[in-house]
Design a protein around this motif. Structure first.
Motif, short mmCIF file in Angstrom:
data_model
loop_
_atom_site.label_atom_id
_atom_site.label_comp_id
_atom_site.label_asym_id
_atom_site.label_seq_id
_atom_site.Cartn_x
_atom_site.Cartn_y
_atom_site.Cartn_z
N THR A 170 28.91 59.11 62.71
CA THR A 170 29.51 57.82 63.12
C THR A 170 28.48 56.90 63.78
O THR A 170 27.42 57.35 64.23
CB THR A 170 30.62 58.09 64.17
OG1 THR A 170 30.01 58.75 65.31
CG2 THR A 170 31.74 58.96 63.59
N ASP A 171 28.84 55.60 63.83
CA ASP A 171 27.98 54.62 64.52
C ASP A 171 27.72 55.05 65.96
O ASP A 171 26.58 55.01 66.44
CB ASP A 171 28.68 53.24 64.53
CG ASP A 171 28.58 52.55 63.19
OD1 ASP A 171 29.05 51.40 63.10
OD2 ASP A 171 28.03 53.15 62.24
N ALA A 172 28.80 55.46 66.63
CA ALA A 172 28.65 55.81 68.07
C ALA A 172 27.61 56.92 68.23
O ALA A 172 26.73 56.84 69.10
CB ALA A 172 30.00 56.26 68.63
N PHE A 173 27.67 57.91 67.34
CA PHE A 173 26.72 59.03 67.46
C PHE A 173 25.28 58.53 67.25
O PHE A 173 24.38 58.82 68.06
CB PHE A 173 27.07 60.12 66.44
CG PHE A 173 26.14 61.30 66.46
CD1 PHE A 173 25.19 61.47 65.47
CD2 PHE A 173 26.21 62.23 67.49
CE1 PHE A 173 24.32 62.55 65.50
CE2 PHE A 173 25.35 63.32 67.53
CZ PHE A 173 24.39 63.48 66.53
N TYR A 174 25.08 57.74 66.22
CA TYR A 174 23.70 57.27 65.93
C TYR A 174 23.21 56.33 67.02
O TYR A 174 22.03 56.32 67.39
CB TYR A 174 23.65 56.60 64.56
CG TYR A 174 23.98 57.53 63.42
CD1 TYR A 174 24.93 57.19 62.46
CD2 TYR A 174 23.35 58.78 63.31
CE1 TYR A 174 25.25 58.05 61.43
CE2 TYR A 174 23.67 59.66 62.27
CZ TYR A 174 24.61 59.29 61.34
OH TYR A 174 24.93 60.16 60.32
N GLN A 175 24.12 55.53 67.57
CA GLN A 175 23.72 54.60 68.64
C GLN A 175 23.22 55.38 69.87
O GLN A 175 22.18 55.08 70.44
CB GLN A 175 24.90 53.70 69.02
CG GLN A 175 24.53 52.59 69.99
CD GLN A 175 25.63 51.52 70.07
OE1 GLN A 175 26.80 51.80 69.76
NE2 GLN A 175 25.26 50.31 70.43
N HIS A 176 23.97 56.41 70.24
CA HIS A 176 23.53 57.24 71.38
C HIS A 176 22.20 57.94 71.04
O HIS A 176 21.30 58.01 71.88
CB HIS A 176 24.60 58.28 71.71
CG HIS A 176 25.78 57.71 72.46
ND1 HIS A 176 25.66 57.01 73.64
CD2 HIS A 176 27.11 57.75 72.18
CE1 HIS A 176 26.86 56.63 74.06
NE2 HIS A 176 27.75 57.06 73.18
N CYS A 177 22.08 58.41 69.82
CA CYS A 177 20.83 59.11 69.45
C CYS A 177 19.65 58.16 69.54
O CYS A 177 18.57 58.51 70.06
CB CYS A 177 20.96 59.69 68.04
SG CYS A 177 22.06 61.12 67.95
N ALA A 178 19.83 56.92 69.09
CA ALA A 178 18.74 55.94 69.19
C ALA A 178 18.37 55.70 70.65
O ALA A 178 17.19 55.58 71.01
CB ALA A 178 19.15 54.63 68.51
N ARG A 179 19.37 55.70 71.52
CA ARG A 179 19.13 55.43 72.95
C ARG A 179 18.37 56.58 73.61
O ARG A 179 17.48 56.38 74.43
CB ARG A 179 20.49 55.25 73.65
CG ARG A 179 20.42 55.07 75.15
CD ARG A 179 21.80 54.88 75.77
NE ARG A 179 22.69 56.00 75.50
CZ ARG A 179 22.65 57.16 76.17
NH1 ARG A 179 21.72 57.37 77.10
NH2 ARG A 179 23.51 58.14 75.88
N ILE A 180 18.68 57.81 73.23
CA ILE A 180 18.08 58.96 73.95
C ILE A 180 16.79 59.45 73.30
O ILE A 180 16.16 60.39 73.80
CB ILE A 180 19.09 60.11 74.09
CG1 ILE A 180 19.45 60.73 72.73
CG2 ILE A 180 20.33 59.64 74.83
CD1 ILE A 180 20.37 61.96 72.84
N LEU A 181 16.40 58.82 72.18
CA LEU A 181 15.10 59.18 71.57
C LEU A 181 13.99 58.31 72.17
O LEU A 181 14.20 57.13 72.46
CB LEU A 181 15.16 58.96 70.05
CG LEU A 181 15.79 60.08 69.22
CD1 LEU A 181 16.05 59.60 67.79
CD2 LEU A 181 14.91 61.33 69.22
N GLY A 182 12.81 58.89 72.31
CA GLY A 182 11.65 58.16 72.82
C GLY A 182 11.15 57.14 71.79
O GLY A 182 11.67 57.07 70.67
N PRO A 183 10.11 56.37 72.13
CA PRO A 183 9.66 55.26 71.28
C PRO A 183 9.18 55.67 69.90
O PRO A 183 9.30 54.91 68.95
CB PRO A 183 8.52 54.63 72.09
CG PRO A 183 8.20 55.58 73.19
CD PRO A 183 9.39 56.44 73.41
N GLN A 184 8.70 56.89 69.71
CA GLN A 184 8.29 57.36 68.38
C GLN A 184 9.33 58.34 67.82
O GLN A 184 9.07 59.06 66.87
CB GLN A 184 6.92 58.06 68.44
CG GLN A 184 5.78 57.15 68.87
CD GLN A 184 5.64 55.94 67.92
OE1 GLN A 184 5.71 56.08 66.68
NE2 GLN A 184 5.47 54.76 68.49
N GLY A 185 10.51 58.37 68.45
CA GLY A 185 11.50 59.39 68.11
C GLY A 185 12.08 59.27 66.71
O GLY A 185 12.09 58.18 66.12
#
Ligand code: SAM
Length: 306
Positions: A187-202
Motif C-alpha cells: 500500500t501507499d502508506a507502507f511505502y511512504q513510511h518505508c521512504a521516511r525510515i530509509l537513509g539517503p541512499q536507502g
C-alpha cells in the motif's frame, strides 16, 4: 483407494491434498503438484493455514494458505537474489529491516554480510517462525542466534509506522502475496513510511510475484513506490517453484538507479564481503544482468528514469 486405484484427494482448507500429492492451485486454470513423502506438520494459526511436508523432489516445503512459500531445494535462488542484490547495490548497509520472511532464509543471508550491524526482522505470524525453526532448520541455519538479529513478531505496517526517520539502509519485504495479512505491505502508506525510515541512499526490495501470471502486482506496486521514491525498477530471478517464468523483485531507491551498475564494482563489494564463490545462483554478472528485463516484464514499470 477408489476403484481407479488412486488415493482419493482430501480437501483441506480449499486445496487438494491427497496422501500422495500436494496440489498448489495458485491459478484457477493452472498449478503444480508435489508428491508428498510425509506431512511433517499442519497448523491453522491466527493468520493462515500452515503446512510443512517432506516432498520427493524438493526436500521440505513450506505452504501458507495453499501457496508454496519456500522449498529446501531451490530456496537459495530466491534468498540470494532478494538479499545480496540490495545489500551489494547499497554497498555500505549497516541496518537492515526484513518484513515477513518467517522461514529465516533472508535473515541468514543478510547476516552473511559482515558490514551489517543490525538485522531487524518483523514477521506477523510467530507460528511460522517456530514451525520453521523445528521443521526447516536448514533454511535459517544459526541466524536466529546471531547477536545482530532482532526478531519481532508483529505486523510490518505497524512497525514501519512507528519506526524512526532514516533508521535503516535497506528494507527487504519477503511477504506473502497481496491478499490477507500481506495486503498492507503493498500500500501507499507502507511505502511512504518505508521512504521516511530509509537513509539517503536507502532502497527497498519487494517480492512482486511472477509477472507472466501476476503482472498487476508488479505494475501497481511500482506505481505506488514511484510516488515516494525517485527511482523505481525491478530485477528477475528464475525460481523453479514460483511457476510461470521469472519471479520479479521490485526495487525503489532514494539514491542512484540500481538498474545501472558496473559488474566490476559489484564484484569488488562482494569480494570485500567475502561472498565471492559462496553463492549458488547470485554472481556479479547475474546481479547486473537481472535488471535487464524482457519487454513483457519491463512494460509493467513506470517510464524509465535515467
Ligand atoms: N518467499 C515467499 C513468497 O515469495 O511468497 C514468502 C515467504 S515468507 C514465509 C512470507 C511471510 O510473510 C509469511 O510468514 C507471512 O506470515 C508474512 N507476512 C504476511 N503479511 C505480513 C505482515 N503484514 N507483516 C509481517 N509479516 C507478514
Amino acid at each position: 483407494m477408489n476403484e481407479a486405484g488412486q488415493v482419493p484427494a482430501s480437501f483441506i482448507w480449499g486445496y487438494a491434498m491427497s496422501i500422495e500429492w500436494l496440489n498448489e492451485e495458485l491459478y484457477s486454470a493452472w498449478g503444480q503438484r508435489f508428491r508428498v513423502d510425509k506431512e511433517l506438520v499442519r497448523k491453522k494459526s491466527d493468520f493462515q493455514d500452515i503446512v510443512i511436508f517432506e516432498s520427493e523432489s524438493h526436500g521440505r516445503v513450506l505452504v501458507l494458505d495453499g501457496a508454496i512459500q519456500i522449498t529446501e531445494r531451490d530456496e537459495f535462488v530466491y534468498q540470494e537474489m532478494l538479499t545480496h542484490v540490495p545489500l551489494l547495490t547499497h554497498g555500505a548497509a549497516k541496518r537492515v529491516l526484513i518484513i515477513g520472511a518467517g522461514d529465516g532464509g533472508v535473515l541468514r543471508r543478510v547476516l552473511e554480510h559482515p558490514g551489517v550491524e543490525k538485522a531487524v526482522m518483523v514477521e506477523i505470524d510467530g507460528d511460522v517462525i517456530e514451525l520453521s525453526k523445528t521443521y526447516l532448520p536448514k533454511i535459517a541455519g544459526d541466524a536466529w542466534n546471531d547477536p545482530r538479529a532482532d526478531v519481532i513478531v508483529g505486523d510490518g505496517i505497524e512497525y514501519v509506522a512507528k519506526a524512526v526517520d532514516e533508521s535503516f539502509d535497506v528494507i527487504i519485504v519477503d511477504s506473502t502475496d497481496p491478499i490477507g495479512v500481506g495486503e498492507v505491505l503493498f500500500t501507499d502508506a507502507f511505502y511512504q513510511h518505508c521512504a521516511r525510515i530509509l537513509g539517503p541512499q536507502g532502497l527497498i526490495v519487494n517480492q512482486c510475484g511472477v509477472p507472466f501470471m501476476q503482472a498487476d502486482e508488479l505494475r501497481e506496486t511500482s506505481l505506488r513506490r514511484a510516488r515516494f521514491f525517485p527511482t523505481v525498477s525491478a530485477y528477475v530471478a528464475a525460481v523453479p517453484t514460483y511457476v510461470g517464468g521469472f519471479m520479479t523483485l521490485g526495487v525503489a531507491s532514494k539514491g542512484g538507479n540500481p538498474a545501472k551498475q558496473d559488474v566490476a564494482a559489484v564484484r569488488e563489494r562482494a569480494r570485500e564481503a567475502g561472498l565471492l564463490g559462496k553463492t549458488q545462483y547470485w554472481t556479479p554478472e547475474i546481479h547486473v544482468g537481472s535488471f535487464n528485463l524482457p519487454p513483457y516484464i519491463a512494460a509493467n514499470l513506470p517510464a524509465s528514469q535515467d
